[in-house]
Design a protein around this motif. Structure first.
Motif, short mmCIF file in Angstrom:
data_model
loop_
_atom_site.label_atom_id
_atom_site.label_comp_id
_atom_site.label_asym_id
_atom_site.label_seq_id
_atom_site.Cartn_x
_atom_site.Cartn_y
_atom_site.Cartn_z
N ASP A 42 0.87 -1.18 0.00
CA ASP A 42 0.00 0.00 0.00
C ASP A 42 0.90 1.23 0.00
O ASP A 42 2.13 1.10 0.09
N PRO A 43 0.35 2.43 -0.13
CA PRO A 43 1.21 3.60 -0.24
C PRO A 43 2.23 3.76 0.88
O PRO A 43 3.40 4.09 0.63
N GLN A 44 1.81 3.54 2.12
CA GLN A 44 2.73 3.70 3.24
C GLN A 44 3.85 2.66 3.20
O GLN A 44 5.02 2.97 3.43
N ILE A 45 3.50 1.42 2.91
CA ILE A 45 4.49 0.35 2.86
C ILE A 45 5.45 0.58 1.70
O ILE A 45 6.67 0.40 1.84
N MET A 46 4.93 0.98 0.54
CA MET A 46 5.79 1.24 -0.61
C MET A 46 6.81 2.33 -0.29
O MET A 46 8.01 2.18 -0.55
N LEU A 47 6.35 3.43 0.29
CA LEU A 47 7.24 4.54 0.60
C LEU A 47 8.26 4.14 1.66
O LEU A 47 9.46 4.45 1.53
N ALA A 48 7.81 3.46 2.70
CA ALA A 48 8.73 3.05 3.76
C ALA A 48 9.79 2.10 3.24
O ALA A 48 10.98 2.20 3.60
N ARG A 51 12.35 4.02 1.22
CA ARG A 51 13.22 4.82 2.08
C ARG A 51 14.34 3.98 2.68
O ARG A 51 15.51 4.38 2.67
N VAL A 52 13.99 2.81 3.20
CA VAL A 52 15.02 1.96 3.80
C VAL A 52 15.97 1.45 2.73
O VAL A 52 17.19 1.40 2.94
N ALA A 53 15.44 1.06 1.57
CA ALA A 53 16.30 0.61 0.47
C ALA A 53 17.28 1.71 0.08
O ALA A 53 18.47 1.45 -0.14
N LEU A 95 4.98 3.30 -7.90
CA LEU A 95 6.26 3.00 -7.25
C LEU A 95 7.32 4.03 -7.63
O LEU A 95 8.17 4.39 -6.81
N ARG A 96 7.30 4.51 -8.87
CA ARG A 96 8.27 5.53 -9.27
C ARG A 96 8.09 6.80 -8.43
O ARG A 96 9.07 7.44 -8.04
N ALA A 97 6.86 7.15 -8.12
CA ALA A 97 6.61 8.32 -7.28
C ALA A 97 7.12 8.09 -5.86
O ALA A 97 7.76 8.96 -5.25
N ALA A 98 6.87 6.91 -5.31
CA ALA A 98 7.35 6.58 -3.96
C ALA A 98 8.87 6.59 -3.92
O ALA A 98 9.48 7.12 -2.97
N ALA A 99 9.50 6.00 -4.93
CA ALA A 99 10.96 5.96 -4.97
C ALA A 99 11.53 7.38 -5.08
O ALA A 99 12.51 7.72 -4.40
N HIS A 100 10.92 8.21 -5.92
CA HIS A 100 11.38 9.59 -6.08
C HIS A 100 11.29 10.34 -4.74
O HIS A 100 12.22 11.07 -4.36
N ALA A 101 10.18 10.16 -4.04
CA ALA A 101 10.00 10.83 -2.75
C ALA A 101 11.02 10.35 -1.72
O ALA A 101 11.38 11.08 -0.80
N ALA A 102 11.51 9.12 -1.91
CA ALA A 102 12.50 8.55 -0.99
C ALA A 102 13.93 8.85 -1.42
O ALA A 102 14.88 8.39 -0.79
N GLY A 103 14.08 9.59 -2.50
CA GLY A 103 15.41 9.97 -2.97
C GLY A 103 16.12 8.91 -3.78
O GLY A 103 17.35 8.90 -3.87
N THR A 104 15.35 8.02 -4.39
CA THR A 104 15.95 6.96 -5.21
C THR A 104 15.11 6.78 -6.47
O THR A 104 14.33 7.66 -6.81
N ARG A 105 15.29 5.67 -7.17
CA ARG A 105 14.57 5.47 -8.43
C ARG A 105 14.25 3.99 -8.60
O ARG A 105 14.85 3.12 -7.97
N VAL A 106 13.32 3.71 -9.49
CA VAL A 106 13.03 2.34 -9.90
C VAL A 106 13.95 1.99 -11.06
O VAL A 106 13.93 2.65 -12.10
N ALA A 107 14.77 0.96 -10.86
CA ALA A 107 15.78 0.60 -11.86
C ALA A 107 15.34 -0.53 -12.79
O ALA A 107 15.86 -0.65 -13.89
#
Length: 256
Positions: A42-48, A51-53, A95-107
């Protein structure tokens, strides 16, 4: 020095319900296949998870799936190519939005469960998945079994195909996975699994359930986050690979 990536399916909880020990696995693996909300997440789990990754230098892949929360994405659903294309675009966007918000990207992208199994052999499904990936980001890589329709489709659509093998799953003689409904499809002994993975990476061989010797040259090896004992299995694999002189690093970095 030989190199290999170790990936795991993560972020597969939903709401108050959790699956596996993501925090521990993110301290072991080099790539994380993050659920995009269709089979789990879900959105919270994806973002969290992103972030850890990002904090730990773990590469992120989109673990796209059939829209099947109830069945955890392990049921074949009757969707059209257009529907599947749109579903993959939607999941990648989230997921691309969540990764961007976490300072990373989907590779990269790796389909989940029954979508993976179906698209490995069905070119129409593979094209629907991969064409959606190419439309969203032509720099994405596609992770799948060797000689699969997914990898053929990746090449046809200009994406980088990446060969995957599985640490904790048994193989049929044709190189596909033993269906989960069959006994012995999932492996559990950490020592046996680790030795098997070292053989895959060092000798490029793995034994199918009927005794057939298969040639494998994996760029990445998967440990399922929902397999009982997944953390112990992943740690044992990492330890044995390093002892064998193998360097672990994300394939998406290696190929860049």
């Amino acid at each position: 020095m030989a190199t290999v990536d170790l990936n795991a399916d993560l972020g597969e909880g939903f709401g108050a319900w959790s699956m596996g020990d993501d925090d521990a696995l993110l301290g072991v693996v080099t790539s994380a296949n993050v659920a995009c909300g269709f089979h789990a997440g879900d959105p919270q789990i994806m973002l969290a998870t992103c972030r850890v990754a990002a904090e730990r230098g773990v590469a992120i892949g989109a673990h796209v799936a059939y829209r099947d929360l109830h069945g955890f994405g392990r049921r074949r659903l009757p969707v059209t190519s257009d529907e599947l294309y749109a579903d993959v675009v939607y999941q990648l966007g989230a997921l691309r939005a969540a990764a961007h918000a976490a300072g990373t990207r989907v590779a990269y992208v790796k389909p989940h469960g029954e979508l993976y199994n179906a698209a490995v052999v069905d070119r129409g499904l593979a094209d629907a998945v991969v064409s959606a990936c190419a439309a969203v980001d032509p720099g994405l890589q596609v992770l799948a079994l060797p000689a699969s329709q997914l990898l053929h489709a990746a090449s046809a659509h200009g994406l980088v195909p990446v060969v995957e093998s599985f640490a904790d799953r048994a193989f049929l003689a044709d190189g596909t996975l033993v269906p989960r409904r069959q006994p012995g499809s999932v492996l559990h002994d950490p020592g046996e699994i680790a030795r098997r993975v070292v053989r895959m990476v060092a000798e490029h061989r793995v034994t199918a359930v009927d005794g057939t010797e298969l040639e494998v040259r994996p760029d990445s090896v998967c440990v399922h986050g929902d397999t009982p004992g997944a953390v112990e299995i992943a740690r044992r694999i990492r330890t044995e690979l390093i002892a064998a002189g193998v360097e672990l690093r994300p394939f998406s970095v290696t190929a860049a």
